[in-house]
Design an enzyme around this catalytic site. Sequence first.
Site, PDB file in Angstrom:
ATOM      1  N   TYR A 127      12.103  64.393  48.328  1.00 60.92           N
ATOM      2  CA  TYR A 127      12.909  63.212  48.680  1.00 60.92           C
ATOM      3  C   TYR A 127      12.212  62.314  49.700  1.00 60.92           C
ATOM      4  O   TYR A 127      12.610  61.172  49.901  1.00 60.92           O
ATOM      5  CB  TYR A 127      14.288  63.627  49.226  1.00 60.92           C
ATOM      6  CG  TYR A 127      15.185  64.293  48.199  1.00 60.92           C
ATOM      7  CD1 TYR A 127      14.905  64.224  46.834  1.00 60.92           C
ATOM      8  CD2 TYR A 127      16.309  65.002  48.595  1.00 60.92           C
ATOM      9  CE1 TYR A 127      15.718  64.840  45.905  1.00 60.92           C
ATOM     10  CE2 TYR A 127      17.137  65.622  47.653  1.00 60.92           C
ATOM     11  CZ  TYR A 127      16.825  65.538  46.316  1.00 60.92           C
ATOM     12  OH  TYR A 127      17.634  66.157  45.389  1.00 60.92           O
TER      13      TYR A 127
ATOM     14  N   ASP B  27      19.646  71.141  47.155  1.00 63.76           N
ATOM     15  CA  ASP B  27      20.650  70.142  46.800  1.00 63.76           C
ATOM     16  C   ASP B  27      21.448  70.643  45.586  1.00 63.76           C
ATOM     17  O   ASP B  27      22.685  70.654  45.577  1.00 63.76           O
ATOM     18  CB  ASP B  27      19.894  68.843  46.464  1.00 63.76           C
ATOM     19  CG  ASP B  27      20.804  67.637  46.380  1.00 63.76           C
ATOM     20  OD1 ASP B  27      22.027  67.795  46.509  1.00 63.76           O
ATOM     21  OD2 ASP B  27      20.290  66.525  46.166  1.00 63.76           O
TER      22      ASP B  27
ATOM     23  N   ASP C  96      25.307  72.868  45.555  1.00 61.37           N
ATOM     24  CA  ASP C  96      26.449  72.300  44.810  1.00 61.37           C
ATOM     25  C   ASP C  96      26.958  73.304  43.781  1.00 61.37           C
ATOM     26  O   ASP C  96      28.160  73.468  43.592  1.00 61.37           O
ATOM     27  CB  ASP C  96      26.041  71.009  44.086  1.00 61.37           C
ATOM     28  CG  ASP C  96      26.285  69.783  44.962  1.00 61.37           C
ATOM     29  OD1 ASP C  96      26.552  69.953  46.162  1.00 61.37           O
ATOM     30  OD2 ASP C  96      26.199  68.652  44.438  1.00 61.37           O
TER      31      ASP C  96
END
Length: 370
Positions: free
Chosen positions: A143, A251, A255
């Site tokens: 990222y 990430d 989730d």
Amino acid sequence: MADTKKLLFLPGDGIGPEVMAEVRRVIDWMAKNRSISFDIVEGLVGGCAYDDCGEAISDETMADAMAVDAVLLGAVGGPKWADVPFDKRPEAGLLRLRKEMDLFANLRPAVVFDALADASSLKLEIVQGMDIMIVRELTGGVYFGEPRGIETLADGTRRGINTQVYTTPEIHRVARIAFELAKKRGNRVASAEKCNVMESGLLWREEVTHIHETEFPEVELSHILADNCAMQLVRNPKQFDVIVTDNLFGDILSDEASMATGSLGMLPSASLGAEDENGNRKALYEPVHGSAPDIAGQGAANPLATILSFAMMLRYSFDMGADAELIEQAVQNVLGGGLRTADIMQEGKARVSTSVMGETIVAELGKLAG
Ligand code: NAD
């Protein structure tokens, strides 16, 4: 004399102020009943800050965040700010906090409360008793890696580029957090990467192993490929204690794990920075959910994720594990007693508002401590 901790409260947008108001009740209870008090500064972040000063967080609020012992945030965002410039959008406030506080470790517990086990999309026997801590590296990896961008090639086609990059210090510091956490839990760490196809994954595996061998040999370490980890999380999630992984895989895996628990309104998180010379860390605590504009202002929001985020603050910033457990037990008991906000409503249970849920948690704290 009661120890005083300085906190910054950033309620934010949408349901943020509603759920944060319930944490205030818990804090008031603690100030009266436990040997701690809190000095609370409140600030604006997200869309409300943009409306106030044209930025998603002001320099003054940022300075407060750097000065306090811990920050508690509600949520940011909403359709009202859909058209503000990209660098001023509500999420930019959150990103600035994470970046300037250098919050490199994101802790996402995925705990299944007994009373809600049948709300999971997985079978009851697979999730009942599940208690996983996912530690996601938050400030490095693909990222943030350079080079990045979209370029047009000579033949007119385009190419998108992102770079997965990790250094040894980045891996060491997040690995240490995972091992430290494991020592206070089930003493097991699973490190997830893709060392079979990525050099950065190979480095990750080698460096996590190095920290294990040199600093935490007493903790059990296993390595798992991130794709297998994704499968194992739905096949047999209870095999895991602490999972440590990079920004991208974290990430996704966090989730995935959190959805096994049933409700977004129940999920807390912590983001931690490096320890200073006094052993204190910069830290931001927040629920995983967003600002839920669809239910904002209706008294329907579930405040438990934010209350549980405050419990994480007690445990990880102030070493008050017993008080954190007290709050977690109060949540267990209130759910066990059949009270539900709309998002976790089940047949035969009693639907309550945000504030009644908060009040009942405080009443339960009184019973448990009494
Ligand atoms: P969301 O998490 O706000 O809501 C998703 C769904 O879950 C909605 O139906 C909502 O009503 C419900 N929900 C969420 N939290 C709840 C709670 N505590 N109690 C009861 N129901 C709850 O996600 P979204 O709708 O995709 O995003 C809404 C806004 O929030 C967007 O602007 C988004 O950018 C922002 N957002 C912010 C954060 C953050 O502040 N960390 C995180 C995610 C999304």
